[in-house]
Scaffold this motif. Structure first.
Motif, short mmCIF file in Angstrom:
data_model
loop_
_atom_site.label_atom_id
_atom_site.label_comp_id
_atom_site.label_asym_id
_atom_site.label_seq_id
_atom_site.Cartn_x
_atom_site.Cartn_y
_atom_site.Cartn_z
N GLY A 225 90.72 63.58 41.26
CA GLY A 225 90.76 63.23 42.67
C GLY A 225 91.31 64.36 43.52
N PHE A 226 91.53 64.07 44.79
CA PHE A 226 92.02 65.08 45.73
C PHE A 226 93.19 64.51 46.53
CE2 PHE A 226 87.86 66.55 44.70
CZ PHE A 226 87.94 67.93 44.76
N ARG A 227 94.13 65.40 46.86
CA ARG A 227 95.31 65.01 47.63
C ARG A 227 95.58 66.08 48.69
NH1 ARG A 227 98.61 60.86 49.30
NH2 ARG A 227 100.68 61.65 49.83
N SER A 228 95.65 65.66 49.95
CA SER A 228 95.99 66.58 51.04
C SER A 228 97.47 66.47 51.37
CB SER A 228 95.15 66.25 52.29
OG SER A 228 95.63 66.98 53.40
N GLU A 235 98.34 57.30 47.80
CA GLU A 235 97.31 56.87 46.85
C GLU A 235 96.25 57.95 46.76
OE1 GLU A 235 94.35 54.20 49.61
OE2 GLU A 235 96.16 53.23 48.84
N ILE A 236 95.55 57.95 45.63
CA ILE A 236 94.45 58.89 45.40
C ILE A 236 93.26 58.09 44.87
CG2 ILE A 236 93.63 60.86 44.06
CD1 ILE A 236 96.48 61.91 43.96
N ALA A 237 92.09 58.33 45.46
CA ALA A 237 90.86 57.67 45.00
C ALA A 237 90.32 58.46 43.80
CB ALA A 237 89.84 57.61 46.12
N PHE A 238 90.80 58.11 42.61
CA PHE A 238 90.40 58.83 41.40
C PHE A 238 89.01 58.40 40.92
CE2 PHE A 238 95.08 59.33 40.83
CZ PHE A 238 95.11 60.70 40.64
N HIS A 291 83.58 65.93 48.80
CA HIS A 291 82.45 65.33 49.50
C HIS A 291 81.72 64.33 48.61
CE1 HIS A 291 79.33 65.22 52.61
NE2 HIS A 291 78.41 65.38 51.68
N ASP A 292 81.68 64.62 47.32
CA ASP A 292 81.01 63.76 46.35
C ASP A 292 81.91 63.64 45.12
OD1 ASP A 292 79.38 62.44 44.57
OD2 ASP A 292 77.92 64.07 44.35
N GLY A 293 82.62 62.52 45.03
CA GLY A 293 83.57 62.32 43.93
C GLY A 293 82.95 62.27 42.56
N HIS A 294 81.63 62.08 42.50
CA HIS A 294 80.93 62.05 41.21
C HIS A 294 80.23 63.38 40.92
CE1 HIS A 294 81.55 57.70 40.73
NE2 HIS A 294 81.31 57.61 42.03
N THR A 325 79.05 69.95 54.38
CA THR A 325 80.12 69.93 53.38
C THR A 325 81.32 70.74 53.85
OG1 THR A 325 79.04 71.77 52.22
CG2 THR A 325 78.57 69.53 51.45
N GLY A 326 81.08 71.80 54.64
CA GLY A 326 82.20 72.56 55.21
C GLY A 326 83.02 71.72 56.16
N LEU A 327 82.33 70.96 57.02
CA LEU A 327 83.03 70.07 57.95
C LEU A 327 83.76 68.96 57.21
CD1 LEU A 327 80.40 69.82 60.83
CD2 LEU A 327 82.63 70.96 60.92
N SER A 328 83.15 68.47 56.13
CA SER A 328 83.80 67.41 55.35
C SER A 328 85.06 67.93 54.66
CB SER A 328 82.84 66.82 54.31
OG SER A 328 82.56 67.73 53.27
N LEU A 329 85.07 69.22 54.27
CA LEU A 329 86.27 69.84 53.71
C LEU A 329 87.39 69.87 54.75
CD1 LEU A 329 87.83 71.38 51.51
CD2 LEU A 329 86.74 73.49 52.33
N ILE A 330 87.05 70.32 55.95
CA ILE A 330 88.06 70.35 57.03
C ILE A 330 88.58 68.96 57.33
CG2 ILE A 330 88.41 70.89 59.47
CD1 ILE A 330 86.31 73.12 59.14
#
Length: 336
Positions: A225-228, A235-238, A291-294, A325-330
């Motif tokens: 998962g990801f954590r900012s 929580e983390i959506a693993f 952007h795509d957890g899978h 995907t760049g905007l989704s990263l930001i």
């Protein structure tokens, strides 16, 4: 770190050491020495991919190599620049510091560095900074360009190398602070979400130090998962990925597999893509995973087609990147 960063840092260190005495030749020596441990790229010309993965940042990034190559550089430079008033021990101190800084900062990202080769194959990885982080590299890069342009006798040259080296060092400390904060949060979240694990790691997502990639699990599989740093929810959506060791039976005696498992430091999964077995090293992250957890993993190695793995580390690093995907990263960096 990327090659540009090593060149710029080395050039700035050369200016500190002997900019007034040797002029811009001192910057050249610094850039050369700072880059020299990456001479291990030559091994790729005769080694297969899996062996080369271990050779890169192996012996040429060890303390022993640093100790051997430092006096070679020192004696060579001392002889080439005669007559001069720089004592040999100063040359040794300079080249030792420059080469050590290379193998030291390389340990801050996720590839791993063989500091103790050949006595131990243990790889050191602090996982605190992305391999190409523009917020780290830009300061030494700007300083290096300024020092190349400016004349050697100008009094303001000092402020440029102070900025280049000083701000880079401060940013690295900032990354360690972020790492400690993320690790503390992740351990708390793993406990709260009742996720069993025997090993875990966190490492920055591409090109920045605020969004972090998280992997935790055991020999059965891994939660990813990801954590900012700016996430408000604890929580983390693993996503869970089984390790699938049973799939390795047909290739269990392959030398490639032994190298890959050692290189991955046990953070791996195995998948079957059609009729092909694929080994994933989880440490290098997912392809646009925020952007795509899978999404597939950046490092995927075709176990039954070794000749198709020439660019295995870089294969998926920026695959699928576009404006969306760049905007989704930001957006993900900004936090949930």
């Amino acid at each position: 770190m990327d090659s540009f960063t090593h060149l710029a840092l080395g050039a700035c260190m050369g200016e500190v050491f002997a900019g007034r005495t040797l002029g811009k030749k001192a910057m050249l020596w610094g850039a050369l020495a700072q880059s020299f441990p990456d001479i291990d790229f030559i091994a790729s010309f005769w080694m297969n991919t899996s062996s080369n993965l271990l050779a890169h940042r192996g012996f040429t990034h060890s303390f022993l190599f640093c100790a051997f190559i430092t006096p070679f550089f020192a004696l060579l430079a001392e002889r080439l620049h005669r007559p001069h008033n720089i004592r040999l021990w100063k040359w040794i101190s300079f080249f030792g510091a420059v080469i050590f800084i290379h193998i030291f900062i390389d340990a801050f990202n996720n590839y791993g560095v063989g500091w103790f080769e050949p006595f131990s194959h243990k790889r050191i990885s602090f996982n605190a900074i992305y391999v190409a982080d523009p917020f780290f590299s830009i300061w030494s890069g700007i300083a290096c360009v300024a020092l190349i342009i400016k004349q050697r006798w100008l009094p303001d040259r000092k402020k440029w190398w102070v900025m280049g080296l000083g701000l880079s060092a401060l940013y690295l400390l900032y990354c360690l602070f972020n790492k400690a904060k993320i690790d503390s949060d992740v351990r708390e979240i793993l406990k709260k979400q009742d996720i069993a694990y025997t090993r875990y790691f966190t490492t920055p997502a591409p090109l920045q130090n605020w969004l972090w990639y998280v992997v935790a699990g055991n020999d059965s599989g891994y939660h990813v998962g990801f954590r900012s740093l700016f996430d408000s929810k604890k929580e983390i959506a693993f996503q869970y990925f089984p390790r699938n060791d049973s799939l390795l039976q047909p290739v269990s005696d392959h030398e490639d597999l032994e190298h890959l498992i050692r290189f991955s430091q046990q953070f791996y999964t195995v998948e079957k893509w059609g009729d092909t077995l694929v080994f994933n090293d989880l440490r290098f992250g997912q392809i646009i995973g925020w952007h795509d957890g899978h999404g597939r993993f950046v490092f995927h190695y075709y176990l039954q087609h070794p000749l198709d793995n020439k660019l295995v580390v870089q294969r998926g690093r920026f695959e699928g990147w576009n404006a969306e995907t760049g905007l989704s990263l930001i957006k993900r960096i900004k936090g949930n």
